[in-house]
Design an enzyme around this catalytic site. Structure first.
Site, PDB file in Angstrom:
ATOM      1  N   HIS A 363      -2.164 -25.372  16.011  1.00  0.00           N
ATOM      2  CA  HIS A 363      -1.553 -24.255  16.736  1.00  0.00           C
ATOM      3  C   HIS A 363      -2.486 -23.061  16.890  1.00  0.00           C
ATOM      4  O   HIS A 363      -2.392 -22.323  17.860  1.00  0.00           O
ATOM      5  CB  HIS A 363      -0.217 -23.878  16.084  1.00  0.00           C
ATOM      6  CG  HIS A 363       0.836 -24.892  16.426  1.00  0.00           C
ATOM      7  ND1 HIS A 363       1.069 -25.999  15.647  1.00  0.00           N
ATOM      8  CD2 HIS A 363       1.622 -25.015  17.510  1.00  0.00           C
ATOM      9  CE1 HIS A 363       1.992 -26.742  16.221  1.00  0.00           C
ATOM     10  NE2 HIS A 363       2.348 -26.167  17.352  1.00  0.00           N
ATOM     11  N   ARG A 470       7.037 -19.859  22.412  1.00  0.00           N
ATOM     12  CA  ARG A 470       7.012 -20.293  21.004  1.00  0.00           C
ATOM     13  C   ARG A 470       7.550 -19.160  20.137  1.00  0.00           C
ATOM     14  O   ARG A 470       6.791 -18.289  19.705  1.00  0.00           O
ATOM     15  CB  ARG A 470       5.588 -20.661  20.577  1.00  0.00           C
ATOM     16  CG  ARG A 470       5.047 -21.932  21.224  1.00  0.00           C
ATOM     17  CD  ARG A 470       3.692 -22.313  20.642  1.00  0.00           C
ATOM     18  NE  ARG A 470       3.302 -23.658  20.977  1.00  0.00           N
ATOM     19  CZ  ARG A 470       2.524 -24.007  22.003  1.00  0.00           C
ATOM     20  NH1 ARG A 470       2.044 -23.085  22.819  1.00  0.00           N
ATOM     21  NH2 ARG A 470       2.234 -25.269  22.220  1.00  0.00           N
ATOM     22  N   ARG A 506      12.107 -21.619  22.988  1.00  0.00           N
ATOM     23  CA  ARG A 506      12.285 -22.712  22.030  1.00  0.00           C
ATOM     24  C   ARG A 506      12.802 -22.129  20.723  1.00  0.00           C
ATOM     25  O   ARG A 506      12.298 -21.101  20.263  1.00  0.00           O
ATOM     26  CB  ARG A 506      10.944 -23.407  21.816  1.00  0.00           C
ATOM     27  CG  ARG A 506      11.025 -24.476  20.755  1.00  0.00           C
ATOM     28  CD  ARG A 506       9.793 -25.301  20.721  1.00  0.00           C
ATOM     29  NE  ARG A 506       8.676 -24.589  20.109  1.00  0.00           N
ATOM     30  CZ  ARG A 506       7.441 -25.094  20.031  1.00  0.00           C
ATOM     31  NH1 ARG A 506       7.179 -26.279  20.555  1.00  0.00           N
ATOM     32  NH2 ARG A 506       6.481 -24.428  19.459  1.00  0.00           N
ATOM     33  N   GLU A 604       9.305 -35.198  21.652  1.00  0.00           N
ATOM     34  CA  GLU A 604       8.047 -35.049  20.908  1.00  0.00           C
ATOM     35  C   GLU A 604       7.791 -36.188  19.941  1.00  0.00           C
ATOM     36  O   GLU A 604       6.717 -36.289  19.376  1.00  0.00           O
ATOM     37  CB  GLU A 604       8.065 -33.750  20.086  1.00  0.00           C
ATOM     38  CG  GLU A 604       8.265 -32.514  20.915  1.00  0.00           C
ATOM     39  CD  GLU A 604       8.013 -31.259  20.114  1.00  0.00           C
ATOM     40  OE1 GLU A 604       6.893 -30.737  20.165  1.00  0.00           O
ATOM     41  OE2 GLU A 604       8.955 -30.807  19.442  1.00  0.00           O
ATOM     42  N   ASN A 627       1.808 -32.729  22.828  1.00  0.00           N
ATOM     43  CA  ASN A 627       0.887 -32.583  21.687  1.00  0.00           C
ATOM     44  C   ASN A 627       1.404 -33.380  20.491  1.00  0.00           C
ATOM     45  O   ASN A 627       0.676 -34.155  19.882  1.00  0.00           O
ATOM     46  CB  ASN A 627       0.758 -31.114  21.262  1.00  0.00           C
ATOM     47  CG  ASN A 627       0.357 -30.221  22.408  1.00  0.00           C
ATOM     48  OD1 ASN A 627      -0.238 -30.685  23.366  1.00  0.00           O
ATOM     49  ND2 ASN A 627       0.698 -28.954  22.324  1.00  0.00           N
ATOM     50  N   ASP A 628       2.681 -33.161  20.191  1.00  0.00           N
ATOM     51  CA  ASP A 628       3.252 -33.905  19.071  1.00  0.00           C
ATOM     52  C   ASP A 628       3.493 -35.356  19.448  1.00  0.00           C
ATOM     53  O   ASP A 628       3.283 -36.255  18.637  1.00  0.00           O
ATOM     54  CB  ASP A 628       4.553 -33.248  18.612  1.00  0.00           C
ATOM     55  CG  ASP A 628       4.274 -32.089  17.676  1.00  0.00           C
ATOM     56  OD1 ASP A 628       3.433 -32.275  16.771  1.00  0.00           O
ATOM     57  OD2 ASP A 628       4.846 -31.012  17.857  1.00  0.00           O
ATOM     58  N   ARG A 638      -2.729 -34.224  14.367  1.00  0.00           N
ATOM     59  CA  ARG A 638      -3.345 -33.335  15.368  1.00  0.00           C
ATOM     60  C   ARG A 638      -4.190 -32.246  14.737  1.00  0.00           C
ATOM     61  O   ARG A 638      -4.939 -31.545  15.413  1.00  0.00           O
ATOM     62  CB  ARG A 638      -2.259 -32.722  16.282  1.00  0.00           C
ATOM     63  CG  ARG A 638      -1.274 -31.862  15.535  1.00  0.00           C
ATOM     64  CD  ARG A 638      -0.072 -31.488  16.373  1.00  0.00           C
ATOM     65  NE  ARG A 638      -0.246 -30.278  17.141  1.00  0.00           N
ATOM     66  CZ  ARG A 638       0.735 -29.671  17.819  1.00  0.00           C
ATOM     67  NH1 ARG A 638       1.944 -30.196  17.854  1.00  0.00           N
ATOM     68  NH2 ARG A 638       0.512 -28.569  18.478  1.00  0.00           N
ATOM     69  N   CYS A 675       5.180 -29.319  28.461  1.00  0.00           N
ATOM     70  CA  CYS A 675       4.562 -28.086  27.990  1.00  0.00           C
ATOM     71  C   CYS A 675       3.448 -28.363  26.985  1.00  0.00           C
ATOM     72  O   CYS A 675       2.955 -27.449  26.335  1.00  0.00           O
ATOM     73  CB  CYS A 675       5.603 -27.151  27.403  1.00  0.00           C
ATOM     74  SG  CYS A 675       6.601 -27.924  26.141  1.00  0.00           S
TER      75      CYS A 675
HETATM   76  C1  PEP Z   1       3.977 -30.025  21.814  1.00  0.00           C
HETATM   77  O1  PEP Z   1       4.141 -30.578  20.732  1.00  0.00           O
HETATM   78  O2  PEP Z   1       3.437 -30.562  22.807  1.00  0.00           O
HETATM   79  C2  PEP Z   1       4.421 -28.634  22.008  1.00  0.00           C
HETATM   80  C3  PEP Z   1       4.376 -28.055  23.172  1.00  0.00           C
HETATM   81  O3  PEP Z   1       4.815 -27.983  20.892  1.00  0.00           O
HETATM   82  P1  PEP Z   1       3.781 -27.379  19.826  1.00  0.00           P
HETATM   83  O4  PEP Z   1       2.411 -27.583  20.346  1.00  0.00           O
HETATM   84  O5  PEP Z   1       4.132 -25.958  19.640  1.00  0.00           O
HETATM   85  O6  PEP Z   1       4.072 -28.214  18.621  1.00  0.00           O
HETATM   86 MG    MG Z   2       5.468 -29.677  19.235  1.00  0.00          MG
END
Ligand code: PEP
Ligand code: MG
Length: 762
Positions: A363, A470, A506, A604, A627-628, A638, A675
């Site tokens: 993050h 976020r 979120r 996710e 991302n997740d 990650r 996103c």
């Molecule tokens: C994701 O997981 O793609 C996402 C947008 O949430 P974050 O990156 O804040 O976990």
């Molecule tokens: Mg996420």
């Protein structure tokens, strides 16, 4: 053998000088394995020769002699990256005698490669007179030692390269440290190291100008600790026996001027900053005690460590990251860059960021991208504690950091930096234009926000909505949970700035690598643990306060959408929706005219992926957190730089999953946005558009580039590219196909803006 291994590793870790490290290794192995010779050959990266760097048993004057990689049995071990164990070395087909070493006397030979992250660094060898084959247990032991020592050797070597003496003697120009890209861009500037943990070995060296002030700082911290110890002693006086009580006196004695404290003050007077003087003295003492076999004396190491930590905590209170003043253009280097740290410090002056831990999808990296600060993550071998004040070149595209940059390297990077700034300025003219392909297909481009500054930045770049706010970021930069009123004010700012455009908030997504100092979550496996909706459903009081604040903030604007993170099961959705409905009802009963906003879920985790259609029947929209999703589909943390090369949004399984989600959601006429970071990559954005995504949400800095890519491409060609890509079964082939297709569409320049540096890296 295990005891010997532990002893070697502990002792070696305590040495910082490379030569001392190597000498210690050979001495301990020679003694411990009762062999006559132990030697280390390390590869010289400039000429690829294997240089004898340390030996116990061979003639010392031969240290420094070398072999090519194809010479001798040592060369064979390096070349094949495999051990060689023989009782008759002279008759080995690869035998090659190095005159002057004295090795002609030894017949048995066991050599194992020293490998670090797939690279052969050198060879560890033991030898002895009598012609016997070393036993299997000895071979496994040497392989184990070598595997453990590889990382330590790399670190000692890196640390030696940046030491003052080495710099004065023979500075190694363009010394490159490899991490992963955190945020693209180039930065050239001087390093400021920020240590945030009260751990002795995380303290960084820093030049000081005012010795007296530094001594004063130390003495104040010391006095705080003394009075803490006295207070603890008094508090426990009744409960403890005389003997235990005496421990406090030992503590206090250690802090006296003629003991630890005196030594630390002497080091400060010799020019070290208080934190560095403290840590070097404490580390030296703890290492001495650690080496002892007596368990009582060994324990004293933890007392000293504890006292040191206490003093350091007080020292850091006065010198926390918030209080550091950065000169313009500084490059911040931290052991672990955290989202909270980025929220706390004044980032305006910074031109780059480097984190030893973490990876491109941590993050902190996501925030750095949203702030547009070039960033290198996961530079695990960087001897960061010695870098204060040093000039470096940071390449955020490739995730590299160069120390002692040569004039040639500086010229190349300065030219690239200029070209990038010009390209950025050119894209400004797109602000008011739609993201529309040459053949007329349009997609709204939204932004991901979190920091206050993101709002203005997003509006300046022409964002058409917020696809992910976020909310945990404002929680991270506080010392307690923000109140309902505070949260209402924060959310109002986002909704007001964008009204009537949609703002997707979120609900609190903490856990994993996002922690709140006032709500610590300690877990073995945080990314598979108590995260996102799991935390807030277990704490409805936190969830309800947040929802109430969002609903109240929305009263005058009506553009709120609420999104739930990390859902895995339908009951999490129904429970959350029920809580939101309850908040709506209660607020209406309190006389506040709130409306029920659209509610959506994030996809996710793999379980959610297969439930997309089920979720779609229950909610108003779906947003993919790629991302997740990528992390969980590929089982790649990650946040872990060691496996960063395995983390790919272009893995065929990820692309198939992304396509599947849109298809399933559309069966229920539910709109889908994305996103995750893949939407901020030109190739990713085009593929997602072709898959049928209804909105793309990304960091504001990348938005113009994505818009330009869309405006320069033809939807039918992009759909063709997607069809070809989905037929491929390997990420490497997919990347090649994408690069080929984008080049054919004339998008290469926009996508590969870092060509100059690539050329320079050869
Ligand atoms: C994701 O997981 O793609 C996402 C947008 O949430 P974050 O990156 O804040 O976990
Ligand atoms: Mg996420």
């Amino acid at each position: 053998m295990l005891k010997l291994l532990r002893k070697i590793v502990t002792e070696v870790r305590a040495e910082s000088d490379l030569e001392a490290v190597l000498k210690l290794i050979v001495r301990r192995i020679q003694e411990g394995m009762e062999t006559q010779v132990c030697s280390i050959y390390l590869k010289d990266q400039t000429n690829q020769r294997l240089v004898l760097r340390a030996s116990e048993g061979l003639h010392q004057k031969s240290i420094g002699s070398s072999l090519s990689e194809c010479e001798g049995v040592v060369g064979l071990v390096a070349n094949r990256a495999e051990p060689v164990n023989t009782d008759d070395i002279e008759h080995h087909p690869s035998y090659c005698f190095i005159p002057g070493t004295g090795e002609e006397r030894y017949h048995s030979f066991l050599g194992v490669p020293i490998i670090y992250q797939r690279d052969v660094l050198g060879v560890l060898v033991i030898q002895q007179h009598d012609g016997r084959r070393y036993k299997e247990i000895e071979e496994s032991f040497l392989i184990t030692v070598s595997a453990q020592l590889a990382g330590i050797i790399i670190q000692a070597e890196a640390s030696a390269a940046v030491s003052k003496t080495q710099l004065e003697k023979k500075p190694q120009l363009d010394r490159c440290f490899i991490g992963v890209s955190g945020s693209p861009g180039i930065a050239i500037g001087n390093v400021v190291v920020v240590s945030q943990s009260a751990e002795m070995d995380a303290v960084a060296e820093r030049e000081i100008t005012d010795t007296a002030a530094e001594v004063k700082l130390f003495e104040t911290a010391l006095e705080h600790v003394r009075s803490d110890v006295r207070a603890a002693s008094a508090r426990l006086a009744e409960k403890l026996g005389e003997q235990e009580q005496a421990l406090f006196d030992v503590y206090l004695r250690m802090l006296e001027d003629n003991s630890l404290a005196g030594e630390i003050v002497k080091r400060i007077q010799a020019g070290s900053c208080a934190q560095w003087a403290l840590s070097s003295v404490i580390l030296e003492h703890t290492r001495q005690f650690d080496r002892m076999d007596d368990p009582y004396l060994k324990e004293r190491a933890s007392d000293i460590r504890d006292l040191g930590r206490r003093i350091l905590t007080y020292l850091q209170e006065d010198e926390g990251p918030q209080s550091i003043e950065f000169a313009e253009g500084s490059i911040l280097v931290a052991e672990e860059l955290s989202p909270a740290m980025l929220g706390e410090i004044a980032t305006e002056q910074l031109s780059g960021l480097v984190s030893v831990k973490g990876s491109g999808n941590s993050h902190a990296a996501i925030l750095a991208r949203s702030m547009g600060i070039p960033t290198v993550m996961g530079a695990i071998d960087l001897p960061y504690k010695k870098l204060n004040g040093r000039m470096v070149v940071l390449d955020g595209h490739s995730g590299r950091l160069y120390l002692n940059p040569s004039q040639e390297l500086l010229d190349i990077y300065r030219a690239q930096l200029k070209a990038e700034l010009e390209q950025e300025a050119e894209l400004d003219c797109l602000k008011l234009l739609a993201a529309q392909t040459l053949d007329g297909v349009t997609i709204p481009l939204w932004v991901n926000t979190g920091l206050i500054a993101d709002v203005q930045r997003s509006l300046d770049k022409g964002a058409e909505g917020i696809g992910l706010y976020r909310t945990e970021i404002p929680f991270m930069i506080r010392n307690v949970f923000p109140s309902e009123q505070e949260q209402t004010q924060i959310y109002t700012k986002q909704l007001e700035a964008f009204a009537p455009k949609p703002v997707t908030m979120r609900t609190l997504d903490i856990g994993g690598d996002k922690s709140l100092s006032y709500f610590p979550i300690e877990e073995e496996n945080p990314f598979l643990g108590w995260r996102g909706i799991r935390v807030t459903l277990d704490h409805p009081e936190i969830f309800l306060v947040q929802i109430r604040a969002m609903l109240k903030a929305n009263v005058n604007f009506g553009n709120l959408r609420i999104m739930l993170p990390m859902v895995t099961s339908i009951n999490e959705v129904t429970e959350s929706v029920a809580l939101i409905d309850r908040a709506v009802m209660e607020l209406c009963e309190e006389g506040i005219a709130v409306i029920r906003p659209p509610i959506g879920v994030m996809i996710e985790v793999p379980a959610a992926l297969y439930l997309t259609r089920v979720f779609a029947r229950q909610v108003d929209f779906i947003s993919v957190g790629s991302n997740d999703l990528t992390q969980y589909l590929l089982a790649v943390d990650r946040n872990n730089p060691r496996v960063a090369s395995l983390y790919s949004n272009y893995h065929p399984a990820v692309l198939q999953a992304l396509k599947y989600i849109v298809k399933e959601a559309h069966k229920e006429q539910v709109k889908v946005s994305i996103c995750g970071e893949i939407a901020a990559d030109p190739a990713g954005a085009l593929l997602l558009m072709a898959m049928g995504y209804d909105y793309l949400s990304m960091n504001a800095n990348n938005l113009p580039k994505i818009k330009a890519s869309i405006r320069s491409s033809d939807f039918s060609q992009v759909s063709e590219m997607l069809r070809r890509v989905l037929r491929l079964s390997d990420s490497g082939q997919i990347k090649k196909e994408i690069d080929r297709s984008l080049a054919a569409m004339g998008l290469a320049k926009l996508i590969n803006s870092n060509t100059a540096a690539n050329d320079c890296r050869g």
